[in-house]
Design a protein around this motif. Structure first.
Motif, mmCIF file in Angstrom:
data_model
loop_
_atom_site.group_PDB
_atom_site.id
_atom_site.type_symbol
_atom_site.label_atom_id
_atom_site.label_comp_id
_atom_site.label_asym_id
_atom_site.label_seq_id
_atom_site.Cartn_x
_atom_site.Cartn_y
_atom_site.Cartn_z
ATOM 1 N N GLY A 109 1.026 -1.186 0.051
ATOM 2 C CA GLY A 109 0.005 -0.087 -0.107
ATOM 3 C C GLY A 109 0.762 1.385 0.026
ATOM 4 N N GLU A 110 2.043 0.966 -0.354
ATOM 5 C CA GLU A 110 2.831 2.438 -0.324
ATOM 6 C C GLU A 110 2.855 3.134 -1.901
ATOM 7 O OE1 GLU A 110 6.095 -0.034 2.375
ATOM 8 O OE2 GLU A 110 6.441 0.060 0.405
ATOM 9 N N ALA A 111 2.062 2.390 -2.694
ATOM 10 C CA ALA A 111 2.032 3.088 -4.036
ATOM 11 C C ALA A 111 0.848 2.347 -4.579
ATOM 12 C CB ALA A 111 3.249 2.853 -4.880
ATOM 13 N N THR A 112 0.236 2.968 -5.423
ATOM 14 C CA THR A 112 -1.091 2.570 -6.150
ATOM 15 C C THR A 112 -0.560 1.705 -7.432
ATOM 16 O OG1 THR A 112 -1.312 4.253 -7.797
ATOM 17 C CG2 THR A 112 -2.428 4.428 -5.488
ATOM 18 N N LEU A 113 -1.186 0.840 -7.873
ATOM 19 C CA LEU A 113 -0.956 0.079 -9.046
ATOM 20 C C LEU A 113 -0.582 1.051 -10.315
ATOM 21 C CD1 LEU A 113 -0.477 -2.877 -9.953
ATOM 22 C CD2 LEU A 113 -3.041 -2.831 -10.455
ATOM 23 N N ASN A 114 -1.289 2.294 -10.461
ATOM 24 C CA ASN A 114 -0.924 2.732 -11.644
ATOM 25 C C ASN A 114 0.325 3.704 -11.311
ATOM 26 O OD1 ASN A 114 -3.001 2.589 -13.277
ATOM 27 N ND2 ASN A 114 -4.494 3.789 -11.967
ATOM 28 N N GLN A 115 0.723 3.992 -9.978
ATOM 29 C CA GLN A 115 1.989 4.689 -10.166
ATOM 30 C C GLN A 115 3.062 3.762 -10.227
ATOM 31 O OE1 GLN A 115 1.207 5.677 -5.645
ATOM 32 N NE2 GLN A 115 1.586 8.110 -6.256
ATOM 33 N N ALA A 116 2.775 2.449 -10.021
ATOM 34 C CA ALA A 116 4.193 1.364 -10.362
ATOM 35 C C ALA A 116 4.338 0.794 -11.496
ATOM 36 C CB ALA A 116 3.921 0.346 -9.108
ATOM 37 N N LEU A 117 2.987 0.903 -12.470
ATOM 38 C CA LEU A 117 2.991 0.202 -13.561
ATOM 39 C C LEU A 117 3.971 1.110 -14.540
ATOM 40 C CD1 LEU A 117 -0.667 -1.149 -14.160
ATOM 41 C CD2 LEU A 117 1.548 -2.545 -13.893
ATOM 42 N N ILE A 118 4.805 0.498 -15.148
ATOM 43 C CA ILE A 118 5.578 1.202 -16.231
ATOM 44 C C ILE A 118 5.010 0.933 -17.598
ATOM 45 C CG2 ILE A 118 7.983 1.545 -17.097
ATOM 46 C CD1 ILE A 118 8.951 0.667 -14.486
ATOM 47 N N ARG A 119 4.713 2.116 -18.336
ATOM 48 C CA ARG A 119 4.451 1.721 -19.901
ATOM 49 C C ARG A 119 5.384 1.465 -20.669
ATOM 50 N NH1 ARG A 119 0.444 5.392 -23.494
ATOM 51 N NH2 ARG A 119 -1.047 4.609 -21.999
ATOM 52 N N ASP A 120 5.551 0.373 -21.462
ATOM 53 C CA ASP A 120 6.608 -0.034 -22.524
ATOM 54 C C ASP A 120 6.732 1.169 -23.352
ATOM 55 O OD1 ASP A 120 8.476 -2.179 -23.047
ATOM 56 O OD2 ASP A 120 7.728 -1.618 -25.283
ATOM 57 N N LYS A 121 8.066 1.295 -23.572
ATOM 58 C CA LYS A 121 8.402 2.244 -24.538
ATOM 59 C C LYS A 121 8.091 1.920 -26.169
ATOM 60 C CE LYS A 121 13.200 0.543 -24.942
ATOM 61 N NZ LYS A 121 14.424 0.094 -24.111
ATOM 62 N N ASN A 122 7.921 0.600 -26.305
ATOM 63 C CA ASN A 122 7.753 0.298 -27.590
ATOM 64 C C ASN A 122 6.252 -0.118 -28.210
ATOM 65 O OD1 ASN A 122 10.436 0.087 -28.767
ATOM 66 N ND2 ASN A 122 10.894 -1.282 -27.327
ATOM 67 N N CYS A 123 5.499 -0.277 -26.996
ATOM 68 C CA CYS A 123 4.206 -0.536 -27.235
ATOM 69 C C CYS A 123 3.230 -0.019 -26.231
ATOM 70 C CB CYS A 123 4.115 -2.268 -27.490
ATOM 71 S SG CYS A 123 2.348 -2.781 -27.636
ATOM 72 N N ASN A 124 2.312 0.641 -26.642
ATOM 73 C CA ASN A 124 1.445 1.326 -25.277
ATOM 74 C C ASN A 124 0.448 0.475 -25.032
ATOM 75 O OD1 ASN A 124 -0.437 1.466 -27.465
ATOM 76 N ND2 ASN A 124 -0.015 3.733 -27.894
ATOM 77 N N LEU A 125 0.168 -0.603 -25.322
ATOM 78 C CA LEU A 125 -0.660 -1.565 -24.561
ATOM 79 C C LEU A 125 0.025 -2.462 -23.464
ATOM 80 C CD1 LEU A 125 -2.785 -2.723 -27.570
ATOM 81 C CD2 LEU A 125 -3.409 -1.385 -25.691
ATOM 82 N N LEU A 126 1.335 -2.359 -23.506
ATOM 83 C CA LEU A 126 2.247 -3.172 -22.573
ATOM 84 C C LEU A 126 2.685 -2.429 -21.391
ATOM 85 C CD1 LEU A 126 3.638 -5.947 -22.177
ATOM 86 C CD2 LEU A 126 5.469 -5.063 -23.459
ATOM 87 N N TYR A 127 2.509 -3.142 -20.290
ATOM 88 C CA TYR A 127 2.926 -2.467 -18.964
ATOM 89 C C TYR A 127 3.674 -3.557 -17.992
ATOM 90 C CZ TYR A 127 -0.458 1.330 -19.938
ATOM 91 O OH TYR A 127 -1.222 2.377 -20.435
ATOM 92 N N ILE A 128 4.645 -2.865 -17.453
ATOM 93 C CA ILE A 128 5.748 -3.773 -16.697
ATOM 94 C C ILE A 128 5.487 -3.417 -15.059
ATOM 95 C CG2 ILE A 128 8.021 -4.371 -16.182
ATOM 96 C CD1 ILE A 128 7.582 -2.597 -19.395
ATOM 97 N N LEU A 129 5.383 -4.540 -14.516
ATOM 98 C CA LEU A 129 5.305 -4.049 -12.789
ATOM 99 C C LEU A 129 6.582 -4.841 -12.274
ATOM 100 C CD1 LEU A 129 3.916 -3.200 -10.456
ATOM 101 C CD2 LEU A 129 2.580 -5.416 -10.117
ATOM 102 N N PRO A 130 7.474 -3.904 -12.003
ATOM 103 C CA PRO A 130 8.842 -4.395 -11.735
ATOM 104 C C PRO A 130 9.054 -5.353 -10.307
ATOM 105 C CG PRO A 130 8.822 -2.331 -11.612
ATOM 106 C CD PRO A 130 7.423 -2.654 -11.889
ATOM 107 N N ALA A 131 9.810 -5.870 -9.904
ATOM 108 C CA ALA A 131 9.979 -6.488 -8.437
ATOM 109 C C ALA A 131 11.254 -5.530 -8.182
ATOM 110 C CB ALA A 131 10.644 -7.984 -8.748
ATOM 111 N N SER A 132 10.956 -5.714 -6.453
ATOM 112 C CA SER A 132 11.918 -4.690 -5.980
ATOM 113 C C SER A 132 13.218 -5.417 -5.637
ATOM 114 C CB SER A 132 11.338 -4.504 -4.475
ATOM 115 O OG SER A 132 11.153 -5.514 -3.787
#
Ligand code: ATP
Ligand code: MG
Lengths: 269, 252
Positions: A66-89
């Motif tokens: 709960g330290e960040a929302t999903l939208n804050q953490a998801l990274i939109r891919d630079k090559n395709c705007n339908l792809l999102y990355i949720l990284p590990a810590s």
């Protein structure tokens, strides 16, 4: 309905992260909104392969806590705007993921995404367990050698008995075999198991064979999933796999030793 | 049989009815407290999920009906299905219950005749102590267990009766039965039949590549298996305390 795909193997270093990045990109390129999640807490590899490591601010564990929302953490891919990355810590301890927390994040993602690809860590411990627990489909990444096949078999046993679907007596997870780092000429020399050998042992639906290929290393060095290298053999093999998964029929490629085939044809050696 | 005279005769045989006998576990309901029933059934199936998963089952309501309890079939069937079991028949139901069952496409099996029951009862009284618990869910597991999914490395199956496996048994998997073991596919793992000392138990398999085979504690490991018995259908049994491995098909 959203589908959760786990990319798993048991054994380490067989190509799970390479595969997760490639198929997530492939699905997004086909027009499906896709998220790919790195479950490998502590190692963090996926963002490197996706080339977004410098844009990581929040991660999977932050969202669970709960330290960040999903939208804050998801990274939109630079090559395709339908792809999102949720990284590990990278820094947190391995117990940071909880089944309840993972379930919550996946539920939220399911509202918005068509495919959710879970890149599993190696082994059969907690991280790998959490990555597969909620899955609908499993891509079992296997290299053509005995220990990898054995570990995949082990993982298949876990998928069929310890997943949410198994526990709740629902339809079992769909299991697919992805044979990666395949080198036909080494199969011929008897240094590697053949496709038939592996299928004989695992008796699993073969989604595709990925050849051992330099293009994979090049792709990871440049931070772009290999599937975007459309000229490469590995890129094409992953494109076939995505198409087959989506229901297209495509003949299997990269199984035969082309050079060897011609050599045999002309009687030389 | 009436056939249309205008129809052109087709000599190809499309189907055949055969008579066959199967052993199926019987679930005897001993209470009309369905909450308690559900609790205990789910507990039971949780203990051995692989064993119970999709197991066929006949529901027996005779004891309850004798006591005059009325139970709604739909509710019981719902609970049984929730537990992941497949109900394939009803026995000892009332007329209404039988009707309800048929509506759910569940076949009705006739109970034993009245005389046979009392004979059975007498026999049982001799064999078992008379102090029975008030509530008991008896899943008779000394019957055949049928498994259609592969048994993977690291998995273990235990059957109190015979064990039939329609899929492969991987290396690193273990299948154990108090009775016989049949594997209609490749056996690569460990197979132990007659584990409670039944020296008459046998192992049958379609393709022998086992890591270990054992009958009533007499075992052979992979290295002891002669080339002549590998990779083909064999049966394994005990004779004078040694394991005999023979082709299933005997050539004369
Ligand atoms: N088809 C291939 N051809 C050549 N090299 C490959 C191929 N697939 C993967 N590799 C290489 O194998 C190594 C491991 O790949 P990857 O990181 O995808 O595996 P992993 O299963 O995710 O590993 P881990 O278990 O550590 O998470 C990498 O160096 C990658 O470049
Ligand atoms: Mg990885």
């Amino acid at each position: 309905m959203a589908r959760i795909i786990v990319v798993t193997s048991g054994k380490g270093g067989v190509g799970k992260t390479t595969t997760s990045a490639a198929i997530a990109m492939g699905l997004a390129k086909k027009g499906h909104k896709t998220a790919v999640i790195d479950f490998d807490v502590g190692l963090r590899n996926l963002d490197l392969i996706m080339g977004c490591e410098r844009r990581v601010v929040y991660d999977f564990v932050n969202v669970i806590n709960g330290e960040a929302t999903l939208n804050q953490a998801l990274i939109r891919d630079k090559n395709c705007n339908l792809l999102y990355i949720l990284p590990a810590s990278q820094t947190r301890d391995k117990d940071a993921l909880s089944q309840e927390g993972v379930g919550r994040v996946l539920d939220e993602l399911k509202k918005d995404f068509k495919y959710i690809v879970c890149d599993s860590p190696a082994g059969i411990e907690k991280g790998a367990h959490l990555a597969m627990y909620f899955a609908d489909d499993a891509f079992v990444v296997t290299n053509p050698e005995v220990s990898s096949v054995r570990d995949s078999d082990r993982m298949l046993g876990i998928l069929s008995s310890k997943s949410r679907r198994a526990e709740q007596n629902e339809e079992p997870i769909n299991e697919f075999l992805l044979l990666t780092r395949y080198a036909p000429e080494r199969v011929k020399l008897g240094e590697m198991l053949s496709v038939d050998d592996v299928q004989d042992i695992l008796s699993l639906h073969l989604l595709g064979v990925i050849p051992e290929s330099k293009s994979v290393l090049n792709a990871s060095n440049s931070g772009t999933p290999v599937i975007l290298d459309e000229k490469s053999d590995a890129g094409q093999a992953y494109a076939d796999i995505v198409a087959r998964y989506l229901g297209e029929e495509r003949p299997h490629r990269f199984i035969d030793d082309k050079k060897g085939f011609f050599r045999n044809l002309f009687g030389g050696n | 049989m009436s056939t249309d005279a205008n129809e052109t005769p087709n000599t190809q045989l499309a189907l055949e009815f055969k008579s066959s006998t199967f052993s199926v576990p019987v679930l005897v309901l001993l209470t009309d407290d369905l909450i308690l029933f559900k609790q205990q059934l789910l507990n039971k199936t949780k203990q051995a999920p692989d064993f119970f998963k999709n197991s066929p089952l006949v529901l027996d309501l005779q004891p309850l009906n004798r006591l005059g309890y009325d139970i709604k079939i739909v509710e019981v069937v719902g609970i049984i299905r929730q537990a992941g079991l497949l109900i394939v028949g009803l026995r000892g139901g009332s007329l209404i219950q039988n009707e309800q069952a048929l509506e759910l496409h569940i076949p009705i099996y006739s109970s034993l005749s009245e005389g046979a029951i009392s004979a059975e009862d007498k026999k049982q009284k001799k064999a078992t102590p008379s102090s029975k618990p008030d509530v008991e869910i008896k899943v008779d597991v000394r019957v055949t267990t049928l498994i259609t999914q592969p048994i993977r490395s690291g998995q273990r199956i235990y059957a109190e009766g015979d064990l039939i496996i329609m899929a492969q048994v991987s290396a690193g998997a273990e299948i154990i039965a108090e009775g016989n073991i049949h594997v209609y596919n490749t056996l690569r793992g460990r197979a132990l039949a007659g584990v409670q000392g039944n020296v008459d138990a046998r192992i049958f398999c379609f393709d022998l590549q086992a890591e270990l085979i054992s009958i009533a504690g007499n075992y052979k490991v992979s290295e002891d298996l002669d080339k002549s018995v590998r990779n083909k259908p064999v049966q394994i049994y005990l004779q004078n305390q040694s394991l005999i491995i023979k082709d299933i098909v005997q050539h004369h």
